[in-house]
Design a protein around this motif. Structure first.
Motif, PDB file in Angstrom:
ATOM      1  N   GLU A  79     -37.883  -8.936  38.909  1.00  0.00           N
ATOM      2  CA  GLU A  79     -36.992  -9.392  39.963  1.00  0.00           C
ATOM      3  C   GLU A  79     -36.213 -10.608  39.456  1.00  0.00           C
ATOM      4  O   GLU A  79     -36.658 -11.276  38.517  1.00  0.00           O
ATOM      5  CB  GLU A  79     -37.791  -9.762  41.221  1.00  0.00           C
ATOM      6  CG  GLU A  79     -38.545  -8.595  41.838  1.00  0.00           C
ATOM      7  CD  GLU A  79     -37.644  -7.505  42.372  1.00  0.00           C
ATOM      8  OE1 GLU A  79     -36.498  -7.810  42.769  1.00  0.00           O
ATOM      9  OE2 GLU A  79     -38.078  -6.336  42.390  1.00  0.00           O
ATOM     10  N   PRO A  80     -35.051 -10.924  40.048  1.00  0.00           N
ATOM     11  CA  PRO A  80     -34.289 -12.103  39.595  1.00  0.00           C
ATOM     12  C   PRO A  80     -35.150 -13.361  39.582  1.00  0.00           C
ATOM     13  O   PRO A  80     -35.820 -13.679  40.570  1.00  0.00           O
ATOM     14  CB  PRO A  80     -33.159 -12.208  40.623  1.00  0.00           C
ATOM     15  CG  PRO A  80     -32.995 -10.810  41.132  1.00  0.00           C
ATOM     16  CD  PRO A  80     -34.382 -10.223  41.139  1.00  0.00           C
ATOM     17  N   GLY A  81     -35.185 -14.049  38.450  1.00  0.00           N
ATOM     18  CA  GLY A  81     -35.944 -15.284  38.303  1.00  0.00           C
ATOM     19  C   GLY A  81     -37.436 -15.096  38.083  1.00  0.00           C
ATOM     20  O   GLY A  81     -38.162 -16.074  37.913  1.00  0.00           O
ATOM     21  N   ALA A  85     -44.626 -11.862  32.925  1.00  0.00           N
ATOM     22  CA  ALA A  85     -46.065 -11.773  33.193  1.00  0.00           C
ATOM     23  C   ALA A  85     -46.338 -11.638  34.689  1.00  0.00           C
ATOM     24  O   ALA A  85     -47.223 -10.882  35.105  1.00  0.00           O
ATOM     25  CB  ALA A  85     -46.804 -12.969  32.613  1.00  0.00           C
ATOM     26  N   ALA A  86     -45.569 -12.353  35.495  1.00  0.00           N
ATOM     27  CA  ALA A  86     -45.721 -12.244  36.952  1.00  0.00           C
ATOM     28  C   ALA A  86     -45.292 -10.851  37.418  1.00  0.00           C
ATOM     29  O   ALA A  86     -45.933 -10.257  38.300  1.00  0.00           O
ATOM     30  CB  ALA A  86     -44.903 -13.327  37.651  1.00  0.00           C
ATOM     31  N   ILE A 103     -54.519 -11.275  31.500  1.00  0.00           N
ATOM     32  CA  ILE A 103     -53.358 -10.480  31.088  1.00  0.00           C
ATOM     33  C   ILE A 103     -52.761 -11.169  29.865  1.00  0.00           C
ATOM     34  O   ILE A 103     -52.599 -12.378  29.852  1.00  0.00           O
ATOM     35  CB  ILE A 103     -52.336 -10.317  32.229  1.00  0.00           C
ATOM     36  CG1 ILE A 103     -51.266  -9.304  31.833  1.00  0.00           C
ATOM     37  CG2 ILE A 103     -51.755 -11.623  32.676  1.00  0.00           C
ATOM     38  CD1 ILE A 103     -50.467  -8.782  33.016  1.00  0.00           C
ATOM     39  N   GLU A 104     -52.500 -10.370  28.823  1.00  0.00           N
ATOM     40  CA  GLU A 104     -51.961 -10.944  27.597  1.00  0.00           C
ATOM     41  C   GLU A 104     -50.822 -10.071  27.077  1.00  0.00           C
ATOM     42  O   GLU A 104     -50.850  -8.850  27.243  1.00  0.00           O
ATOM     43  CB  GLU A 104     -53.040 -11.109  26.543  1.00  0.00           C
ATOM     44  CG  GLU A 104     -53.657  -9.800  26.098  1.00  0.00           C
ATOM     45  CD  GLU A 104     -54.716  -9.982  25.030  1.00  0.00           C
ATOM     46  OE1 GLU A 104     -54.344 -10.195  23.857  1.00  0.00           O
ATOM     47  OE2 GLU A 104     -55.908  -9.916  25.377  1.00  0.00           O
ATOM     48  N   PRO A 105     -49.839 -10.691  26.448  1.00  0.00           N
ATOM     49  CA  PRO A 105     -48.728  -9.901  25.916  1.00  0.00           C
ATOM     50  C   PRO A 105     -49.154  -9.074  24.705  1.00  0.00           C
ATOM     51  O   PRO A 105     -49.923  -9.543  23.863  1.00  0.00           O
ATOM     52  CB  PRO A 105     -47.687 -10.954  25.527  1.00  0.00           C
ATOM     53  CG  PRO A 105     -48.424 -12.236  25.421  1.00  0.00           C
ATOM     54  CD  PRO A 105     -49.655 -12.126  26.255  1.00  0.00           C
ATOM     55  N   LEU A 106     -48.654  -7.837  24.658  1.00  0.00           N
ATOM     56  CA  LEU A 106     -48.824  -6.986  23.474  1.00  0.00           C
ATOM     57  C   LEU A 106     -47.620  -7.144  22.553  1.00  0.00           C
ATOM     58  O   LEU A 106     -47.758  -7.332  21.362  1.00  0.00           O
ATOM     59  CB  LEU A 106     -48.967  -5.520  23.891  1.00  0.00           C
ATOM     60  CG  LEU A 106     -50.265  -5.134  24.580  1.00  0.00           C
ATOM     61  CD1 LEU A 106     -50.145  -3.762  25.231  1.00  0.00           C
ATOM     62  CD2 LEU A 106     -51.403  -5.154  23.576  1.00  0.00           C
ATOM     63  N   GLU A 120     -38.198  -4.688  27.166  1.00  0.00           N
ATOM     64  CA  GLU A 120     -39.426  -4.264  27.828  1.00  0.00           C
ATOM     65  C   GLU A 120     -40.541  -5.166  27.329  1.00  0.00           C
ATOM     66  O   GLU A 120     -40.730  -5.319  26.121  1.00  0.00           O
ATOM     67  CB  GLU A 120     -39.725  -2.815  27.477  1.00  0.00           C
ATOM     68  CG  GLU A 120     -40.850  -2.213  28.264  1.00  0.00           C
ATOM     69  CD  GLU A 120     -40.362  -1.487  29.497  1.00  0.00           C
ATOM     70  OE1 GLU A 120     -40.895  -1.772  30.579  1.00  0.00           O
ATOM     71  OE2 GLU A 120     -39.452  -0.667  29.387  1.00  0.00           O
ATOM     72  N   HIS A 121     -41.271  -5.778  28.249  1.00  0.00           N
ATOM     73  CA  HIS A 121     -42.403  -6.643  27.921  1.00  0.00           C
ATOM     74  C   HIS A 121     -43.670  -5.836  28.166  1.00  0.00           C
ATOM     75  O   HIS A 121     -43.883  -5.328  29.267  1.00  0.00           O
ATOM     76  CB  HIS A 121     -42.391  -7.896  28.800  1.00  0.00           C
ATOM     77  CG  HIS A 121     -41.145  -8.694  28.653  1.00  0.00           C
ATOM     78  ND1 HIS A 121     -41.054  -9.780  27.816  1.00  0.00           N
ATOM     79  CD2 HIS A 121     -39.918  -8.556  29.240  1.00  0.00           C
ATOM     80  CE1 HIS A 121     -39.829 -10.286  27.891  1.00  0.00           C
ATOM     81  NE2 HIS A 121     -39.129  -9.556  28.740  1.00  0.00           N
TER      82      HIS A 121
END
Length: 188
Positions: A79-81, A85-86, A103-106, A120-121
């Motif tokens: 969503e805007p802003g 992660a959220a 939760i961790e980034p891949l 894409e995260h």
């Protein structure tokens, strides 16, 4: 911008609710000129939710633009802003009813870089709590499936999983699971 390149003009050809179509004229480093047409959209997220039994959450959803029912990791647009992660936590809860203590980034990837300016995260969610989902009306046809990680990785190779973000997220998670560390111990 790429070193030595200059944008000569940028025109919005179409602006929708979630997408912008642009046409840019550029001068490249070698002084040649060119035109690029591409879409822009908000960043997206995909989340591998890995439970303590080595299973991941996949959702089956009818995807109009593809004309198919696809099997994917929960995810969607930021969503805007909203921080990615959220957005990952929100999408996981909305689509699957799953809440993650960790939760961790891949990785972060480009969806289709030649024609789209969309990132894409990808995330790995663990220490899960299952609750109620809160799907949007357009997601009423979603079905949640819990699939062993190894089986999901095989599905990436045999054509049952075809969505790019899900392919990358599942295979990166499987790669981590075959190495050393806490994830390897949690995967059968």
């Amino acid at each position: 911008m790429i070193d030595g390149w200059t944008t000569l003009s940028s025109t919005v050809r179409y602006r929708g609710t979630r997408v912008v179509v642009r046409r840019d004229s550029v001068r490249r480093a070698d002084r040649s000129t060119g035109t690029y047409e591409f879409t822009e959209s908000a960043d997206g997220v995909r989340v591998v939710a890995l439970d303590g039994r080595g299973r991941i959450a996949l959702v089956a959803e009818n995807v109009y633009a593809c004309g198919q029912r696809l099997l994917m990791c929960p995810g969607g647009g930021c969503e805007p802003g909203e921080e990615p992660a959220a957005a990952a936590r929100r999408e996981l809860a909305e689509e699957a009813g799953v809440h993650a203590a960790a939760i961790e980034p891949l990785t972060r990837m480009w969806r289709m870089p030649a024609g789209a300016r969309i990132r894409e995260h990808l995330y790995l969610a663990t220490q899960l709590t299952i609750g109620e989902h809160h799907r949007e009306a357009s997601e009423a046809d979603l079905e949640l499936h819990w699939v062993p990680l190894r089986q999901a990785a095989a599905m990436c190779g045999d054509g049952r999983i075809t969505e790019a973000g899900t392919l990358a997220a599942v295979l990166l998670t499987a790669q981590r699971a075959t190495g050393r560390g806490p994830l390897a111990a949690a995967t059968p």
